[in-house]
Motif scaffolding. Structure first.
Motif, PDB file in Angstrom:
ATOM      1  N   SER A  11     -20.721 -17.903   8.432  1.00 61.84           N
ATOM      2  CA  SER A  11     -21.740 -18.808   8.963  1.00 61.84           C
ATOM      3  C   SER A  11     -21.285 -20.259   8.902  1.00 61.84           C
ATOM      4  O   SER A  11     -20.924 -20.771   7.835  1.00 61.84           O
ATOM      5  CB  SER A  11     -23.032 -18.654   8.163  1.00 61.84           C
ATOM      6  N   ALA A  12     -21.321 -20.929  10.043  1.00 62.15           N
ATOM      7  CA  ALA A  12     -20.976 -22.359  10.090  1.00 62.15           C
ATOM      8  C   ALA A  12     -22.023 -23.191   9.370  1.00 62.15           C
ATOM      9  O   ALA A  12     -21.682 -24.114   8.621  1.00 62.15           O
ATOM     10  CB  ALA A  12     -20.837 -22.811  11.538  1.00 62.15           C
ATOM     11  N   SER A  13     -23.306 -22.889   9.570  1.00 68.95           N
ATOM     12  CA  SER A  13     -24.356 -23.688   8.921  1.00 68.95           C
ATOM     13  C   SER A  13     -24.278 -23.556   7.400  1.00 68.95           C
ATOM     14  O   SER A  13     -24.478 -24.528   6.669  1.00 68.95           O
ATOM     15  CB  SER A  13     -25.745 -23.300   9.437  1.00 68.95           C
ATOM     16  N   ARG A  14     -23.957 -22.356   6.906  1.00 74.69           N
ATOM     17  CA  ARG A  14     -23.822 -22.171   5.462  1.00 74.69           C
ATOM     18  C   ARG A  14     -22.591 -22.901   4.920  1.00 74.69           C
ATOM     19  O   ARG A  14     -22.628 -23.468   3.824  1.00 74.69           O
ATOM     20  CB  ARG A  14     -23.746 -20.690   5.107  1.00 74.69           C
ATOM     21  N   ALA A  15     -21.498 -22.883   5.673  1.00 73.57           N
ATOM     22  CA  ALA A  15     -20.284 -23.578   5.230  1.00 73.57           C
ATOM     23  C   ALA A  15     -20.544 -25.082   5.092  1.00 73.57           C
ATOM     24  O   ALA A  15     -20.140 -25.703   4.099  1.00 73.57           O
ATOM     25  CB  ALA A  15     -19.141 -23.317   6.214  1.00 73.57           C
ATOM     26  N   VAL A  16     -21.234 -25.646   6.068  1.00 73.64           N
ATOM     27  CA  VAL A  16     -21.535 -27.078   6.014  1.00 73.64           C
ATOM     28  C   VAL A  16     -22.561 -27.357   4.913  1.00 73.64           C
ATOM     29  O   VAL A  16     -22.475 -28.374   4.211  1.00 73.64           O
ATOM     30  CB  VAL A  16     -22.013 -27.591   7.388  1.00 73.64           C
ATOM     31  N   ALA A  17     -23.525 -26.454   4.731  1.00 69.98           N
ATOM     32  CA  ALA A  17     -24.500 -26.612   3.643  1.00 69.98           C
ATOM     33  C   ALA A  17     -23.804 -26.592   2.288  1.00 69.98           C
ATOM     34  O   ALA A  17     -24.202 -27.323   1.370  1.00 69.98           O
ATOM     35  CB  ALA A  17     -25.567 -25.525   3.725  1.00 69.98           C
ATOM     36  N   ASP A  18     -22.766 -25.782   2.134  1.00 64.48           N
ATOM     37  CA  ASP A  18     -21.993 -25.758   0.891  1.00 64.48           C
ATOM     38  C   ASP A  18     -21.331 -27.111   0.640  1.00 64.48           C
ATOM     39  O   ASP A  18     -21.322 -27.613  -0.491  1.00 64.48           O
ATOM     40  CB  ASP A  18     -20.925 -24.660   0.929  1.00 64.48           C
ATOM     41  N   THR A  19     -20.776 -27.694   1.681  1.00 63.86           N
ATOM     42  CA  THR A  19     -20.158 -29.017   1.558  1.00 63.86           C
ATOM     43  C   THR A  19     -21.208 -30.043   1.165  1.00 63.86           C
ATOM     44  O   THR A  19     -20.978 -30.894   0.297  1.00 63.86           O
ATOM     45  CB  THR A  19     -19.494 -29.423   2.886  1.00 63.86           C
ATOM     46  N   THR A  89     -29.494 -24.031   9.577  1.00 63.33           N
ATOM     47  CA  THR A  89     -29.878 -22.943  10.480  1.00 63.33           C
ATOM     48  C   THR A  89     -29.004 -22.883  11.720  1.00 63.33           C
ATOM     49  O   THR A  89     -28.551 -23.914  12.212  1.00 63.33           O
ATOM     50  CB  THR A  89     -31.362 -23.087  10.900  1.00 63.33           C
ATOM     51  N   PRO A  90     -28.798 -21.680  12.228  1.00 66.39           N
ATOM     52  CA  PRO A  90     -28.172 -21.572  13.540  1.00 66.39           C
ATOM     53  C   PRO A  90     -29.221 -21.781  14.627  1.00 66.39           C
ATOM     54  O   PRO A  90     -30.426 -21.693  14.372  1.00 66.39           O
ATOM     55  CB  PRO A  90     -27.666 -20.120  13.569  1.00 66.39           C
ATOM     56  N   MET A  91     -28.744 -22.068  15.816  1.00 62.63           N
ATOM     57  CA  MET A  91     -29.599 -22.061  16.995  1.00 62.63           C
ATOM     58  C   MET A  91     -29.460 -20.678  17.623  1.00 62.63           C
ATOM     59  O   MET A  91     -28.349 -20.210  17.861  1.00 62.63           O
ATOM     60  CB  MET A  91     -29.143 -23.113  18.009  1.00 62.63           C
ATOM     61  N   TRP A  92     -30.565 -20.022  17.858  1.00 62.96           N
ATOM     62  CA  TRP A  92     -30.570 -18.738  18.547  1.00 62.96           C
ATOM     63  C   TRP A  92     -31.409 -18.867  19.804  1.00 62.96           C
ATOM     64  O   TRP A  92     -32.582 -19.233  19.737  1.00 62.96           O
ATOM     65  CB  TRP A  92     -31.156 -17.643  17.661  1.00 62.96           C
ATOM     66  N   ASN A  93     -30.791 -18.594  20.934  1.00 68.42           N
ATOM     67  CA  ASN A  93     -31.512 -18.652  22.210  1.00 68.42           C
ATOM     68  C   ASN A  93     -32.256 -19.973  22.376  1.00 68.42           C
ATOM     69  O   ASN A  93     -33.409 -20.004  22.786  1.00 68.42           O
ATOM     70  CB  ASN A  93     -32.466 -17.455  22.339  1.00 68.42           C
ATOM     71  N   PHE A  94     -31.587 -21.053  22.004  1.00 69.58           N
ATOM     72  CA  PHE A  94     -32.056 -22.436  22.149  1.00 69.58           C
ATOM     73  C   PHE A  94     -33.165 -22.813  21.180  1.00 69.58           C
ATOM     74  O   PHE A  94     -33.739 -23.887  21.275  1.00 69.58           O
ATOM     75  CB  PHE A  94     -32.482 -22.741  23.597  1.00 69.58           C
ATOM     76  N   GLY A  95     -33.490 -21.952  20.224  1.00 70.57           N
ATOM     77  CA  GLY A  95     -34.542 -22.238  19.260  1.00 70.57           C
ATOM     78  C   GLY A  95     -34.137 -21.807  17.858  1.00 70.57           C
ATOM     79  O   GLY A  95     -32.977 -21.489  17.600  1.00 70.57           O
ATOM     80  N   ILE A  96     -35.124 -21.777  16.964  1.00 65.08           N
ATOM     81  CA  ILE A  96     -34.858 -21.400  15.584  1.00 65.08           C
ATOM     82  C   ILE A  96     -35.046 -19.901  15.393  1.00 65.08           C
ATOM     83  O   ILE A  96     -35.825 -19.271  16.106  1.00 65.08           O
ATOM     84  CB  ILE A  96     -35.770 -22.179  14.603  1.00 65.08           C
ATOM     85  N   PRO A  97     -34.361 -19.303  14.417  1.00 62.14           N
ATOM     86  CA  PRO A  97     -34.589 -17.897  14.086  1.00 62.14           C
ATOM     87  C   PRO A  97     -36.016 -17.680  13.563  1.00 62.14           C
ATOM     88  O   PRO A  97     -36.615 -18.575  12.968  1.00 62.14           O
ATOM     89  CB  PRO A  97     -33.561 -17.610  12.987  1.00 62.14           C
TER      90      PRO A  97
END
Length: 197
Positions: A11-19, A89-97
């Motif tokens: 997960s990119a969002s988790r990797a950046v959140a870790d930083t 969070t990721p963007m899914w279908n232009f919105g939030i999960p």
């Protein structure tokens, strides 16, 4: 820190959140970071039991439904006790999960995080900061897809509604675009270092 992606280490969002968590710990060594993983913890969506439990004004009804409101109470207490809210969070279908929407529906609660007044709505979570860590397959900060981003505008609107108006955003975007994907997380990690923390 609210983390939403079910992708774990990919997960990119988790990797950046870790930083971001590491940066916060380095700058504020006594700070307590509470991480809530919405991919692992399946919050209930509002239903015929939860909705009246968190919205009733009748004390007897509130007492009867207190077990159904317990999760909402816990999440709100966690939010109100914090100085900084991080939503990764990721963007899914232009919105939030939907997992993030479930969290929002449980914390945006009349009498706890907002109240109606003669002048409209008063947010009760004032004095807090928020950082949005957003990951997306495309690029939504500029170009033809900019108007398709319903994540950042929605999150800023709902946070403002409960009184959180100091919001910064870090993006790992272009994750599905080969020429951008390899640099998306490093670029976002560099942006974390420029945040006002």
């Amino acid at each position: 820190m609210i983390e939403v992606s079910p992708r774990g280490r990919d997960s990119a969002s988790r990797a950046v959140a870790d930083t971001l968590a590491a940066q916060l710990t380095a700058l504020h060594f006594s700070a307590k970071i509470v991480r809530r993983d919405l991919a692992a913890e399946h919050l209930p969506h509002l239903d015929e039991i939860t909705l009246p439990a968190i919205s009733t004004k009748d004390p007897a009804e509130a007492e009867r439904l207190k077990d159904a409101a317990r999760q909402s109470d816990e999440l709100i207490d966690e939010l109100l006790e914090s100085d900084l809210l991080v939503i990764a969070t990721p963007m899914w279908n232009f919105g939030i999960p939907s997992a993030l929407k479930a969290w929002i529906d449980l914390v945006v609660r009349p009498g706890r995080t907002f109240q109606y007044s003669n002048g409209g709505v008063l947010g009760l979570a004032k004095g807090k900061k928020a950082i949005l860590v957003l990951a997306s397959g495309g690029v939504f900060t500029e170009g033809p897809w900019r108007s398709w981003d319903f994540v950042e505008p929605y999150l800023r609107q709902i946070l403002g509604f409960i009184g959180i108006v100091d919001v910064q955003t870090v993006r790992a975007e272009g994750m599905n675009i080969p020429l951008l994907a390899t640099n998306a997380v490093p670029k976002a990690n560099n942006a974390v270092l420029e945040l006002s923390l």
